[in-house]
Design a protein around this motif. Sequence first.
Motif, PDB file in Angstrom:
ATOM      1  N   TYR A   1       2.970   5.123   0.568  1.00  0.00           N
ATOM      2  CA  TYR A   1       3.199   3.716   0.908  1.00  0.00           C
ATOM      3  C   TYR A   1       4.113   3.664   2.128  1.00  0.00           C
ATOM      4  O   TYR A   1       5.174   4.301   2.147  1.00  0.00           O
ATOM      5  CB  TYR A   1       3.846   2.971  -0.268  1.00  0.00           C
ATOM      6  CG  TYR A   1       4.285   1.564   0.124  1.00  0.00           C
ATOM      7  CD1 TYR A   1       3.343   0.558   0.331  1.00  0.00           C
ATOM      8  CD2 TYR A   1       5.634   1.261   0.326  1.00  0.00           C
ATOM      9  CE1 TYR A   1       3.736  -0.712   0.727  1.00  0.00           C
ATOM     10  CE2 TYR A   1       6.037  -0.013   0.720  1.00  0.00           C
ATOM     11  CZ  TYR A   1       5.083  -0.987   0.919  1.00  0.00           C
ATOM     12  OH  TYR A   1       5.461  -2.244   1.324  1.00  0.00           O
TER      13      TYR A   1
ATOM     14  N   ALA B   1       0.768  -1.344  -4.556  1.00  0.00           N
ATOM     15  CA  ALA B   1       0.877  -0.216  -3.625  1.00  0.00           C
ATOM     16  C   ALA B   1       1.944   0.763  -4.097  1.00  0.00           C
ATOM     17  O   ALA B   1       1.747   1.987  -4.080  1.00  0.00           O
ATOM     18  CB  ALA B   1       1.191  -0.733  -2.220  1.00  0.00           C
TER      19      ALA B   1
ATOM     20  N   THR C   1      -0.292  -0.038   3.032  1.00  0.00           N
ATOM     21  CA  THR C   1       0.768  -0.889   3.569  1.00  0.00           C
ATOM     22  C   THR C   1       0.464  -2.310   3.095  1.00  0.00           C
ATOM     23  O   THR C   1      -0.643  -2.590   2.646  1.00  0.00           O
ATOM     24  CB  THR C   1       0.796  -0.879   5.119  1.00  0.00           C
ATOM     25  OG1 THR C   1      -0.399  -1.481   5.613  1.00  0.00           O
ATOM     26  CG2 THR C   1       0.906   0.519   5.678  1.00  0.00           C
TER      27      THR C   1
END
Lengths: 240, 323
Positions: B250, B238, B208
């Motif tokens: 993600y 990410a 995250t």
Amino acid sequence: MKLFITGDSHIAAIKRGYHILKGQNDSFGGLEIVFMRTDSEMRKSMYIDALTPKLPKYISLYLRELRKLKLEFHNPDMWVGLSGPMMDSFVTRRPDLDKYAFSDADTEGIPVSKAMREAIVLDDQHHHLELIRELKKAGAKVFVIEAPLPFLELYEKLNLPPEKKVVPFSQLYRQRVKQALAEMDVPLIEIPEHCVNDRGGMKIEYHVGKEDDFHHCSPEYGVLMLKKIIDHFTKVTSTA
Amino acid sequence: MEITDWYIGKYKITNKVIATAGSCFAQHIGRHLYKNGFRYLDTEPPPSFMKRERHNDFGYGIYSARYGNIYTAKQLLQLFDRAHGEYVPEELYWEKDGGYVDPFRPTIEPKPFVDKDELDAQRNYHLSFVREIFTKAHIFVFTLGLTEGWVNKNDGAVYPVAPGVSGGSYDPKKYFFKNFRFNEIQADLIKFMEKVKTINPAMRFLFTVSPVPLMATATNQNVIVATSYSKSVLRAVAGTLAERYKFVDYFPSYEIITTHVNQGMFYNPDKRTIADYGVEHVMSQFFKAHPPPRRAKKRPVEEDDAFDVQCDEELLEAFGEKA
């Protein structure tokens, strides 16, 4: 001089000691000694639940009870004596104490830093230290009666590890509270030296004798402690 | 306007053992996973006799071990390497107020350690739990927080805060400021995942990006511009990794909070920290994809008012002064 003695359950031995001396027509060094009872709910909150959110309420109730006993907080000849500070048994009687290492020398166990140890002690004593602050704020003169050391033989019965863990932790616990009391300028009446054994615990002959009681002292110990208190205050009176 | 379908979830995590690390927003994720009965891994619990109110002060119960906030990918990689003896930084102690702090978690305790021995004992013990995380966890959740960091010139050690802020002293001959680039961050995370998988081949990763903007920057840019750059790079890394690897997912906590559609409504009045209802909203989106275990009872945690997110970012303000 008048002494109001109050606090946790360790007062019982001192109070019994008082009655023994009274039976012997002891003059208590000319001191007037009053024991203050507290109701069980207040006692639990004041002396057991260190971080209870109701603590301020109980402290004010406590102060009110003292006023009812006509304690004139600003009278220089009156002292409030508290037992309870330095009572380390809520921590030292934990069965998992042997999992932790309380000093650099102790390599067995979870390392507990000095900052952690301080936090543990000051949290455990938060209520007493708060009460002392409030009493002093109200103008009272306060002294502390040291709580009994652990009875190591009894800790062994509970499978607690006395020498390695209980003694070092009890020592640093008391050392930290002593420091806090000194910072507040509060006199401390320590355990009579001859009541302590070579291992750093209470001599077993001063135990209250009840099988299911692991930390309270006998009336005979109460006599010795009370004499120490009297000695302290008669000296204070004579040097005043 | 209620936006739905923020997140689908690449793999199931409901009954898996989950570990968390990252920048301070990650604390919310771990806390909500624990609260909702997930198998949240805490390898380094507090001493049983420490009052609950003290846990956070001593870095307990914040992440899966007491590593404090890990802002950069390089820090994460170095933590893994330090725990596994693959990297021994040359600077292991920072002096502070007559004692010492661990340069890699300088605010883990409210007071400095009294001596180097005490610090060593705490660090060695802690690193044993870091190792445990990588063998026990099924899912490793990491919140990417910053691209900016302070680096030791001699051995490349990356610190969570600038030297001199929470210990040690700033010396431009010893340290330099670095704004990590996309390729560097990506490479560090890939290397980290490869290393973890040599120990725990089944490990999955969930990334995250923290929606908390920078408080200050050591670049010469406006802090809002620097924030945009930093978050964009982290988001891109990410996303790239999640696209590239089946075992990487993600979760868009960053987008849920920052989208223009929500007009900043999830921020506290300081326009920087995330309001409790914002965190609740983010986690409710997460739990739509990953419902809490059926038989799990909600676990008590500290009241939201009492829960103080341990964030060093306030300390990062000093970055600007040192730039």
